[in-house]
Design an enzyme around this catalytic site. Sequence first.
Site, PDB file in Angstrom:
ATOM      1  N   LYS A 292      21.774  -8.907 -35.628  1.00  0.00           N
ATOM      2  CA  LYS A 292      21.506  -8.729 -34.201  1.00  0.00           C
ATOM      3  C   LYS A 292      20.141  -9.266 -33.796  1.00  0.00           C
ATOM      4  O   LYS A 292      19.184  -9.189 -34.553  1.00  0.00           O
ATOM      5  CB  LYS A 292      21.565  -7.235 -33.866  1.00  0.00           C
ATOM      6  CG  LYS A 292      22.884  -6.567 -34.245  1.00  0.00           C
ATOM      7  CD  LYS A 292      23.977  -6.936 -33.309  1.00  0.00           C
ATOM      8  CE  LYS A 292      24.034  -5.926 -32.189  1.00  0.00           C
ATOM      9  NZ  LYS A 292      25.300  -6.020 -31.456  1.00  0.00           N
TER      10      LYS A 292
ATOM     11  N   CYS B 126      -6.167 -11.586   6.761  1.00  0.00           N
ATOM     12  CA  CYS B 126      -5.836 -10.741   5.605  1.00  0.00           C
ATOM     13  C   CYS B 126      -6.453 -11.327   4.327  1.00  0.00           C
ATOM     14  O   CYS B 126      -6.191 -12.474   3.967  1.00  0.00           O
ATOM     15  CB  CYS B 126      -4.321 -10.647   5.449  1.00  0.00           C
ATOM     16  SG  CYS B 126      -3.816  -9.778   3.955  1.00  0.00           S
TER      17      CYS B 126
ATOM     18  N   CYS C  85      -0.322  -3.355   6.081  1.00  0.00           N
ATOM     19  CA  CYS C  85      -0.662  -4.161   4.911  1.00  0.00           C
ATOM     20  C   CYS C  85      -1.615  -3.388   3.999  1.00  0.00           C
ATOM     21  O   CYS C  85      -2.640  -2.879   4.476  1.00  0.00           O
ATOM     22  CB  CYS C  85      -1.304  -5.467   5.361  1.00  0.00           C
ATOM     23  SG  CYS C  85      -1.992  -6.424   3.988  1.00  0.00           S
TER      24      CYS C  85
END
Length: 679
Positions: A323, A441, A417
Amino acid sequence: MANIPEHVVSEYERLKDELNQHNHCYYVLDDPSVPDSEYDRQMRLLQDIEQQHPSLLTADSPSQRVGGEALSAFTQVRHDVAMLSLENAFNDTELEDFDRRVKDRLNYAALKEAPEIEYACEPKLDGVAVSLLYQDGLLVRGATRGDGTVGEDITANVRTINSIPLKLVGTDIPSLLEVRGEIYLPRAGFEALNAKAIAADEKAFVNPRNAAAGSLRQLDSKITASRPLEMCAYSVGQFQAKAIPDTHLNMIKALGGWGFKINEHVEAVIGIAACEDYYRTMAERRDGLAYDIDGIVYKVNELKLQERLGFVAKAPRWAIARKFPAQEEMTKLLDVEFQVGRTGAVTPVARLEPVFVGGVTVSNATLHNGNEIKRLGICIGDTVIIRRAGDVIPQIAKVILEKRPANAEEIVFPERCPVCESPVKRAESEAVARCSGGLFCGAQIKQAIKHFASRKAMDIDGLGDKLVELLVGQGVIFSVADLYDLRVEQLMGLERLAEKSAANLVAAIHSSKQTSLAKFFYSLGIREVGETTGQTLANNFGSLDVVIAADAETLLEVDDIGPIVAGYIVDFFRNPDNLSIIQALREAGVQWPDIDQNAQASQPLKGQTWVLTGGMDIMSRAEAKDRLQELGAKVAGSVSAKTVQVVAGPGAGSKLTKAQKLHIPVMDEAEFIEFLSKV
Ligand code: JCF
């Protein structure tokens, strides 16, 4: 076939065979033999005959792949030869133990010079095991594995899967053949299926295996037909034929000859050390495969030896599955943070308890947007399933509601924001919410500057993300234009910046002033204007002022610019803040040569779409792309009917295959360089 003229019957049989053959070339060999239009034409001819003479129609007609009447229940099927499972090995030691057990069982200890065992190696596909029964070459039954002894009859569903032959082809067709294999959904099909489900506000599948299982469990085979399932053959149950192959690999090859899809990576190797090498090679290739695999299956190759080894309880002694690290793991959602991007997009990011999945440690995952949070129904504190497969970013595939703690917290999308506190707004038609602060911003300023400085934009060496954070965070710069006023002494005052690095940075900023118009358009960070659109604008309009003055209609005259991008471009240049930044950049000395609109001769590849794939040894991929774009070509990320030329280097994969499928010309790097020297 009373009353049906013989020439009609023979024409019908001919069409069936030919369509089955085209189908085989397209879906099994990935190498179409005729254009789609020709296939469609023959299919219509077949359907016309079937409509006029319904008694001719049988279940093995290629026209029946679309699915038929829905069932009310599946009937049970008893497997004459039990469908076994595989023993697992999770590390090299367990694999070596398996090899030792095989040799012991074969009494190799008694031999003076015991040989190494030959093993067939193959990727273990992560899908659903099925049994397909063929009598005299015709598919008569398809069944699920069930518990290994009793499964369900899914004949109607398997008939819709294009890579499953309805009728065997080739020579020495066995009178009875029961083929076992895996039905799976390639990753691309899975992504498309989930994208559709999400768009329709339906539940998505956790992984391709679940999607394949769900698609096969449909009582309505028309639904199965709509899913891009594939089937790969890996062993044989019942078998009656004139000759029986001597090895597993030859058996697989025989199956390939009879029309089945077989895995392209099956290979026989000698000794367990070579098996371990194979494992490592495939582990490296795993992310690049078109389908999920969860390990490697090793089988003793000689069928005679397999027979001597026999079985324990439910598994063969002659096979084992090694595996891979799991592609899905469970972890906890610790918190959700909201990040603000260059365009103001507010993205929820999941902070996770770190977990090892798909070969890497994951501690963050994107939650995309508010809809995704709602769709998953996820809360802080939840236990979740993380999936990481291929080179895609980790996803939260599912929430385990049973494990939700009492103090689970609802995720509240912020109304303001998190950086500048301007209102967050979401357009009706969009899933993404955006900060309305624009270049007020701090987050958007930072991202805009990072983008401006990045390699494919103005390419300012030494202005990394950390430094931008610092410069904007400390109020040293407020826009990209301020970069050109930075002085060495100013930078030296900042943490961790020595005089030499400060001087290098100022020099790099200075030399970025010489750029190209295409790069400048890209650098501005206009929404949806990537490198390619930047180049398109430069090629088509030749100067910045022409684009600033252009209205949407003018922009739309260019082939590759649609109404949405045109709108973003116009909005960008109508914004006085943006215009004053551009003015400041020009005053600082940022410049580029304008493109002479009459010099069409310099763009011999105008209107052509090229695709680059695979590695390059001599020139870089970026250089190749730049050169093509300068010549007027569009460089696309994926191959389509519009592609005129593919340049394929070593390691090229699905794009190359697709190009070959569509008969698109392919050249290698040497041929490409030769081509460039001549245009
Ligand atoms: O790809 C697989 N999932 C796969 C499963 C491949 C094999 O060769 C297998 C298997 C399950 C049982 N062989 C056996 C005997």
